[in-house]
Design a protein around this motif. Structure first.
Motif, PDB file in Angstrom:
ATOM      1  N   HIS A 364       0.770   7.118   9.110  1.00 14.28           N
ATOM      2  CA  HIS A 364       1.789   8.162   9.255  1.00 14.28           C
ATOM      3  C   HIS A 364       1.560   8.941  10.540  1.00 14.28           C
ATOM      4  CE1 HIS A 364       1.880   7.390   4.925  1.00 14.28           C
ATOM      5  NE2 HIS A 364       3.093   7.897   4.905  1.00 14.28           N
ATOM      6  N   GLU A 365       2.685   9.305  11.192  1.00  9.91           N
ATOM      7  CA  GLU A 365       2.616  10.201  12.344  1.00  9.91           C
ATOM      8  C   GLU A 365       3.653  11.284  12.174  1.00  9.91           C
ATOM      9  OE1 GLU A 365       1.043   7.780  16.246  1.00  9.91           O
ATOM     10  OE2 GLU A 365       2.894   8.945  16.427  1.00  9.91           O
ATOM     11  N   PHE A 366       3.224  12.536  12.349  1.00  8.03           N
ATOM     12  CA  PHE A 366       4.153  13.641  12.202  1.00  8.03           C
ATOM     13  C   PHE A 366       4.013  14.583  13.375  1.00  8.03           C
ATOM     14  CE2 PHE A 366       5.193  12.388   8.109  1.00  8.03           C
ATOM     15  CZ  PHE A 366       4.125  12.404   7.225  1.00  8.03           C
ATOM     16  N   PRO A 367       5.069  15.370  13.653  1.00 14.65           N
ATOM     17  CA  PRO A 367       4.855  16.497  14.560  1.00 14.65           C
ATOM     18  C   PRO A 367       3.980  17.534  13.860  1.00 14.65           C
ATOM     19  CG  PRO A 367       7.119  16.488  13.731  1.00 14.65           C
ATOM     20  CD  PRO A 367       6.461  15.267  13.186  1.00 14.65           C
ATOM     21  N   ASP A 369       4.173  20.506  13.152  1.00 15.15           N
ATOM     22  CA  ASP A 369       4.793  21.416  12.176  1.00 15.15           C
ATOM     23  C   ASP A 369       4.728  20.882  10.751  1.00 15.15           C
ATOM     24  OD1 ASP A 369       6.641  21.498  14.856  1.00 15.15           O
ATOM     25  OD2 ASP A 369       6.301  23.483  13.980  1.00 15.15           O
ATOM     26  N   GLU A 370       4.644  19.564  10.618  1.00 12.73           N
ATOM     27  CA  GLU A 370       4.638  18.980   9.275  1.00 12.73           C
ATOM     28  C   GLU A 370       3.241  18.900   8.681  1.00 12.73           C
ATOM     29  OE1 GLU A 370       7.512  18.804   8.590  1.00 12.73           O
ATOM     30  OE2 GLU A 370       8.731  17.978  10.202  1.00 12.73           O
ATOM     31  N   TYR A 373       2.652  19.211   4.812  1.00 13.77           N
ATOM     32  CA  TYR A 373       3.084  18.036   4.071  1.00 13.77           C
ATOM     33  C   TYR A 373       2.109  16.879   4.284  1.00 13.77           C
ATOM     34  CZ  TYR A 373       5.946  14.035   2.704  1.00 13.77           C
ATOM     35  OH  TYR A 373       6.399  12.885   2.118  1.00 13.77           O
ATOM     36  N   THR A 392       1.620  16.929  19.139  1.00 12.91           N
ATOM     37  CA  THR A 392       2.018  18.283  19.549  1.00 12.91           C
ATOM     38  C   THR A 392       3.142  18.229  20.568  1.00 12.91           C
ATOM     39  OG1 THR A 392       0.324  18.186  21.229  1.00 12.91           O
ATOM     40  CG2 THR A 392      -0.235  19.276  19.179  1.00 12.91           C
TER      41      THR A 392
ATOM     42  N   SER B 302      10.497  25.685   8.402  1.00 10.18           N
ATOM     43  CA  SER B 302      10.807  24.476   9.164  1.00 10.18           C
ATOM     44  C   SER B 302      11.139  23.339   8.232  1.00 10.18           C
ATOM     45  CB  SER B 302       9.629  24.090  10.039  1.00 10.18           C
ATOM     46  OG  SER B 302       8.594  23.582   9.247  1.00 10.18           O
ATOM     47  N   SER B 303      11.558  22.372   8.762  1.00 13.49           N
ATOM     48  CA  SER B 303      12.088  21.076   8.367  1.00 13.49           C
ATOM     49  C   SER B 303      12.334  20.759   6.917  1.00 13.49           C
ATOM     50  CB  SER B 303      11.207  19.990   8.948  1.00 13.49           C
ATOM     51  OG  SER B 303       9.922  20.076   8.454  1.00 13.49           O
ATOM     52  N   THR B 309      10.175  10.602   9.919  1.00 10.47           N
ATOM     53  CA  THR B 309       9.115  10.362  10.897  1.00 10.47           C
ATOM     54  C   THR B 309       7.966   9.537  10.350  1.00 10.47           C
ATOM     55  OG1 THR B 309       8.296  12.519  10.262  1.00 10.47           O
ATOM     56  CG2 THR B 309       9.504  12.374  12.339  1.00 10.47           C
ATOM     57  N   ALA B 310       8.042   9.164   9.099  1.00  4.49           N
ATOM     58  CA  ALA B 310       6.895   8.472   8.491  1.00  4.49           C
ATOM     59  C   ALA B 310       6.894   6.990   8.822  1.00  4.49           C
ATOM     60  CB  ALA B 310       6.940   8.655   6.975  1.00  4.49           C
ATOM     61  N   GLY B 311       5.798   6.352   8.550  1.00  6.18           N
ATOM     62  CA  GLY B 311       5.797   4.889   8.499  1.00  6.18           C
ATOM     63  C   GLY B 311       5.478   4.135   9.762  1.00  6.18           C
ATOM     64  N   GLU B 312       4.706   4.773  10.681  1.00  7.14           N
ATOM     65  CA  GLU B 312       4.300   4.005  11.860  1.00  7.14           C
ATOM     66  C   GLU B 312       3.024   3.246  11.545  1.00  7.14           C
ATOM     67  OE1 GLU B 312       7.142   6.388  14.142  1.00  7.14           O
ATOM     68  OE2 GLU B 312       5.884   4.822  14.951  1.00  7.14           O
TER      69      GLU B 312
END
Lengths: 392, 316
Positions: A364-367, A369-370, A373, A392, B302-303, B309-312
C-alpha cells in the motif's frame, strides 16, 4: 509542515507543526520524499512502549533530499539524495568505533532514563519514545537528522525511492538477523514471522548460503509472499504444530538456526500465548515472547537463535533451561544499520550482476494525510496489508 | 575401613557444652558469647531509617496511638490494633531503628545522607588525558558541561568565582581555590569560607591502554550554608549523585562527539506547536507547490476512503 503524531493508544493524527531547525552543529535537515510504517511502530500504536508523550512525531524509516546542513557537516550538501538509518550514531565513541552503531554512547539525550531500565543506554532512535531520546521522527515533511556526517547514505538519482527506502531499517535488519545465524553450508534456517523483516531475513539467508529456508506465519498472503518471492517452504502455525513439523522436515535434527522476526507482540492461541496476554493486560508482564519460546524449543542442539524482533521490557516463562540444555547461541539486538547500508545498496544496484528489488513487499502507498487509516489496516492486517509507504 | 564415629561426634559437640548450643542454635553467641552479644546490640542501636522517613513514621505513629487510645476509651477493640501499629511506627521514628528493616537487611539512612552531600563517579572517554585535563583546567569551560553552574570567572592562578543557579532566581555564589594541580593527572579544589555554599571536589585522569582513552573520576561535595539552604534546594534536589553522572556524561559527549545530544527546539504536535495553524515553511521558497499557501486540512476532516490510492506493489 505536516507530521504524523502519536496521541495515545490507537490515536494517530496528522498535525500541522513548525518545520525543524538546525540545533547542533552536526545536524542536517532532510525534506522527506518517502517514509514507511514499521512493524515496530505498531507497538507504539498499541501503547505497549512506555515513555511516549502526546504529540510525539513518529517514523524511523525515511529518505529524501538534504535542504540544510549544520556548520560541522562537510560531507553533505543541500540537494543530496539520502537514505537515513533509523539508529543515530556519533561515529566517535567506543561502540561506533567497533561498528556497533546501535549502541552509540552519545546519541541518547535521555541516557540516564534508559540506564535505569537497562544498566547502560543504547543509541537514540528516530520517533521511538523518550526512553530512546524522544527524537522527532520522519513520518513528516521535514526531519532534523543529528550526526548527519555519520548516518545518511547518499544514493544515486535514477533509482525509485521504493527500491532504496528500506535501507533505512528493515533490509539491514533482516540481513543482520541472518548474518547472526552464522550460516554454514547445508544449514536449514527457520524464520518466525513473514512480515517485511522476516521476508528480508529469508532473502538474506539464501544470500548467506542456507541450504533450506522455512518460513512460519499464519496470515495467508504473508505465507504466499514467502513462497513466491522468498522461495521458502512454509508452515502455518494455526494449522499445525510447528516443532513437530520442523522435526519432520529436518530429518529429526531440528533447524540449525532460528530467527525470531516477531518480537514482543506475538500472536498465538496456545496456553503460553494466552498466559502472556493475560499478564500483559494485568500489567504484570510487558512482552509476549510466544515466537521466541517456540524458536528456543524447536532449534537443534548447538544451534543459533537470532532475535531481530523488538523486545522492550521483561519476559516471563522463557525456556532458558531448554536453551542451556541444548547449548544454544542466542544473538540479538537493534540493527547496526550503518554497517550494511552500502553493501546492500550495491546488491540492489547489481553492478554487473542482476540487482535485487526490495519493493515487492510494498502493498500500500498513501499520501501522508492518510496515515491514521494506514496504521489501522497495517495493524489489523486488513486488505492484505504487508507494508505501507507514505508519500509527502 | 571402619570409621569410628562415636568419639569424633562427642568431640564436635564440645565435650559437654550441649546446653549452650541449644540456647544458641545458630552460633550467634560465639565461643564466649561476647562477640555474638556485641553483634546483637549493635543491630539494635544502629540507625537504619532515613531522616525524612523517621519524621513521617513518627508523626503517623503518634496519630495512630492517639486514635487507638480514643477507640479503646470507647471500648472498641480495633483500638488495640491501631495503638500497637502506632507504637511501632513511633518507635522507629524516635530511635531511627526499624526491626523489620534489620530483618530484611534494608537501610534507608545511608541513602538519605548521600543524597544531600557528596558523590563520586567515573566515566571512560576516548580522548587523551592531556586533552581532557586541558579542557577541564580551563575552568571557564565548565558551565558548558555542568548543568547547574551558571558561570565561572578565573580571578588568579588558583582562585575562581563560581555562580550556580539557585531557587527563586537567586543565584548561589562562592569562591573556589585549587589546592592540588598535577598536569594531566588530577585537579582538586575547595571553596573559600564565606560563600553561599561549602564545596570541594576533585577530578582524576587515568590513561587506558589499547587506544581506549582515559578514565575520568570525579568527586564532588556540597554543603550549603544554613542561610542559603532554601535556595540550595535547586542545587541538591536532583541529587548530587545523579547530577554528577549527568555532568560526566555531558563531558564525555562534548569531548567525543563534539556536541551534547538534545531535542530542545525540535517540533512536536503538542504545546505551543499544537495549534493546527499553517506554520510558515522555512524551506518552500523555491518550490512552486501551491500547498504552502492554503490552510492545511485539519486531521479528521480530510479525505474520503483511500481505496483509490491502495494496491501498489507486488502483493500476490
Amino acid at each position: 509542515m505536516k507530521a504524523v503524531c502519536w496521541n495515545g493508544k490507537h490515536d494517530i493524527r496528522v498535525e500541522n507543526v513548525p518545520d525543524p531547525v538546525i540545533i547542533n552543529p552536526r545536524d542536517a535537515i532532510v525534506r522527506v520524499t518517502s517514509t514507511a510504517i514499521c512493524g515496530s511502530d505498531l507497538h507504539l500504536y498499541d501503547g505497549v512502549i512506555p515513555t511516549m508523550e502526546k504529540g510525539d512525531i513518529l517514523g524511523h524509516e525515511f529518505m529524501g533530499e538534504v535542504v540544510e546542513v549544520g556548520p560541522e557537516v562537510k560531507n553533505l550538501s543541500p540537494g543530496d539524495r539520502v537514505v537515513v538509518p533509523f539508529t543515530i550514531a556519533c561515529g566517535k565513541c567506543f561502540f561506533c568505533e567497533r561498528k556497533l552503531w546501535s549502541l552509540c554512547d552519545n546519541s541518547n539525550p535521555n541516557a540516564s532514563m534508559a540506564e535505569m531500565l537497562y544498566g547502560y543506554s543504547p543509541s537514540g532512535l528516530f520517533g521511538y519514545s523518550h526512553l530512546l531520546g524522544g527524537y522527532a521522527g520522519g513520518q513528516a515533511e521535514y526531519v532534523r537528522v543529528p550526526y548527519a556526517d555519520v548516518g545518511p547514505l547518499r544514493v544515486p538519482d535514477g533509482i525509485p525511492d521504493e527500491q532504496v527506502l528500506f535501507l533505512s531499517d528493515i533490509l539491514p535488519t533482516g540481513y543482520m538477523a541472518a548474518e547472526n545465524c552464522d550460516i554454514q553450508p547445508g544449514d536449514t534456517v527457520a524464520v518466525w514471522g513473514c512480515g517485511p523483516v522476516g521476508q528480508f531475513a529469508i532473502q538474506s539467508a539464501w544470500w548467506l548460503g542456507a541450504e533450506r529456508v522455512i518460513a512460519i506465519d499464519e496470515i495467508p498472503e504473508r505465507l504466499e509472499m514467502a513462497r513466491e518471492y522468498g522461495k521458502a517452504e512454509t508452515i502455518d502455525f494455526g494449522e499445525e504444530d510447528v516443532s513437530e513439523r520442523l522435526r519432520d522436515m529436518t530429518g529429526g535434527l531440528g533447524p540449525d538456526a532460528c530467527i525470531d522476526a516477531v518480537g514482543l507482540e506475538a500472536h498465538g492461541t496456545s496456553p503460553d500465548a494466552l498466559y502472556d496476554r493475560v499478564k500483559q493486560k494485568m500489567m504484570l508482564a510487558t512482552d509476549r515472547p510466544h515466537a521466541l519460546r517456540q524458536a528456543m524449543y524447536a532449534c537443534r542442539k548447538g544451534g543459533t537463535v537470532s532475535v531481530p524482533g523488538v523486545y522492550a521490557g521483561f519476559l516471563d516463562k522463557v525456556p532458558f533451561g531448554a536453551a542451556f540444555g541444548k547449548g544454544l547461541k542466542i544473538r540479538m539486538g537493534q540493527t547496526h544499520v550503518h554497517r550494511y547500508m552500502q553493501p546492500l545498496l550495491d546488491r540492489i544496484q547489481g553492478n554487473g550482476a542482476p540487482g535485487f528489488d526490495p519493493s515487492f513487499i510494498i502493498t500500500h502507498e498513501f499520501p501522508i494525510d492518510e496515515a491514521p487509516y494506514a496504521y489501522e489496516i497495517f495493524k489489523e492486517k486488513e486488505k492484505d496489508c504487508i507494508k505501507v509507504v507514505l508519500k509527502t | 575401613m571402619q570409621i569410628e564415629t562415636t568419639e569424633i561426634t562427642l568431640e564436635a559437640r564440645g565435650s559437654g557444652r550441649v546446653g549452650e548450643r541449644d540456647r544458641d542454635p545458630w552460633g550467634r553467641l560465639g565461643e564466649r558469647g561476647e562477640r555474638g552479644r556485641r553483634k546483637l546490640r549493635k543491630g539494635r542501636e544502629g540507625k537504619n531509617v532515613g531522616r525524612f522517613e523517621r519524621w513521617v513514621s513518627g508523626s503517623a505513629g503518634a496519630g495512630l496511638v492517639a486514635m487507638g487510645a480514643k477507640a479503646l476509651f470507647h471500648r472498641k477493640w480495633s483500638g488495640v490494633l491501631a495503638a500497637g501499629l502506632g507504637a511501632g511506627l513511633l518507635q522507629r521514628g524516635i530511635t531511627g531503628h526499624c526491626f523489620a528493616y534489620e530483618a530484611l537487611g534494608m537501610d534507608t539512612a545511608q541513602a538519605s545522607e548521600k543524597a544531600t552531600g557528596c558523590a563520586e563517579r567515573c566515566v571512560t572517554i576516548r580522548r587523551s588525558p592531556e586533552d581532557l585535563y586541558r579542557y577541564w583546567r580551563n575552568l571557564e569551560n565548565l558551565p558548558r558541561i555542568l548543568e547547574h553552574i551558571k558561570s565561572v570567572n578565573v580571578t588568579s592562578g588558583r582562585e575562581s568565582d563560581w555562580v550556580a543557579h539557585g531557587l527563586f532566581k537567586k543565584d548561589l555564589e562562592w569562591t573556589a581555590e585549587i589546592i592540588e594541580d598535577r598536569e594531566n593527572e588530577v585537579i582538586r579544589w575547595r571553596s573559600v569560607p564565606g560563600g553561599d555554599v561549602e564545596t570541594s571536589g576533585s577530578v582524576r585522569f587515568e590513561p587506558l591502554g589499547h587506544d581506549r582513552g582515559t578514565v575520568v573520576t570525579a568527586s564532588i561535595e556540597y554543603r550549603p550554608a544554613s542561610s542559603t539552604l532554601a535556595r540550595a534546594v535547586k542545587l541538591l534536589r536532583k541529587g548530587v549523585e545523579k547530577r554528577l553522572a549527568d555532568d560526566l556524561r555531558h563531558f564525555k559527549q562534548a569531548m567525543e562527539a563534539g556536541e551534547i545530544p538534545t531535542i530542545d527546539g525540535q517540533p512536536s504536535g503538542r504545546g505551543r506547536d499544537h495549534d493546527n495553524q499553517p506554520h510558515p515553511s522555512r524551506f518552500r521558497r523555491e518550490e512552486s507547490s501551491e500547498k504552502s499557501d492554503e490552510p492545511q486540512p485539519v486531521a479528521g476532516e480530510s479525505s474520503e476512503s483511500p481505496q483509490t490510492t491502495a494496491g501498489e506493489g507486488g502483493a500476490s
